[in-house]
Design a protein around this motif. Sequence first.
Motif, PDB file in Angstrom:
ATOM      1  N   TYR A 248       1.500   6.709  -7.051  1.00 50.46           N
ATOM      2  CA  TYR A 248       0.531   7.749  -7.374  1.00 50.46           C
ATOM      3  C   TYR A 248       1.129   9.134  -7.169  1.00 50.46           C
ATOM      4  N   MET A 249       1.984   9.258  -6.171  1.00 53.78           N
ATOM      5  CA  MET A 249       2.633  10.542  -5.939  1.00 53.78           C
ATOM      6  C   MET A 249       3.505  10.913  -7.134  1.00 53.78           C
TER       7      MET A 249
ATOM      8  N   PHE B 131      -6.469   5.981 -10.987  1.00 54.68           N
ATOM      9  CA  PHE B 131      -6.722   6.088  -9.545  1.00 54.68           C
ATOM     10  C   PHE B 131      -7.858   5.191  -9.060  1.00 54.68           C
TER      11      PHE B 131
ATOM     12  N   ASP C 192       0.833  -1.201   0.000  1.00 56.66           N
ATOM     13  CA  ASP C 192       0.000   0.000   0.000  1.00 56.66           C
ATOM     14  C   ASP C 192       0.869   1.253   0.000  1.00 56.66           C
ATOM     15  N   LYS C 193       1.960   1.244   0.750  1.00 56.68           N
ATOM     16  CA  LYS C 193       2.870   2.387   0.777  1.00 56.68           C
ATOM     17  C   LYS C 193       3.515   2.592  -0.594  1.00 56.68           C
TER      18      LYS C 193
ATOM     19  N   VAL D 191       2.222   1.706  -3.547  1.00 58.11           N
ATOM     20  CA  VAL D 191       1.194   2.190  -4.475  1.00 58.11           C
ATOM     21  C   VAL D 191       0.967   3.678  -4.275  1.00 58.11           C
ATOM     22  N   GLN D 192       0.927   4.121  -3.024  1.00 55.91           N
ATOM     23  CA  GLN D 192       0.761   5.551  -2.765  1.00 55.91           C
ATOM     24  C   GLN D 192       1.937   6.337  -3.338  1.00 55.91           C
TER      25      GLN D 192
ATOM     26  N   ARG E 202      -7.572   0.271  -8.701  1.00 52.25           N
ATOM     27  CA  ARG E 202      -6.767  -0.512  -7.750  1.00 52.25           C
ATOM     28  C   ARG E 202      -7.592  -1.330  -6.828  1.00 52.25           C
TER      29      ARG E 202
END
Length: 103
Positions: A16-17, A100, A9-10, A12-13, A103
């Motif tokens: 996206y950043m 976005f 999850d970290k 993937v974030q 997922r």
Amino acid sequence: MDLAVLTLDKYVQGAYMWLWYYLVAVNAAGIAVMGIDKQKAKRRLSRISEKSIFTLAALGGALGVWLGMSLFRHKTKHKSFSQGIPALLLLNILMVYLIFNLR
């Protein structure tokens, strides 16, 4: 919660950043390209090709190109730009939405 899930999850974030950083950069480039091309047109110098501008817009910079068109009053009377850039902007928005939400 599982540590692997938290790590994924970290990641993937973070991905996206990077997408947001990319979009800011490509749209800033779009504004700059339109300003540079306008100045070159005024001075009758070698211009940035329309193909290059459309490629930049298709790669996520349509908002920047559109803002540059408005800001510099450049290529606003060209039908290919007045219709093509907003169409590419809609495609850009759709792609970001899909990225976005898939997922």
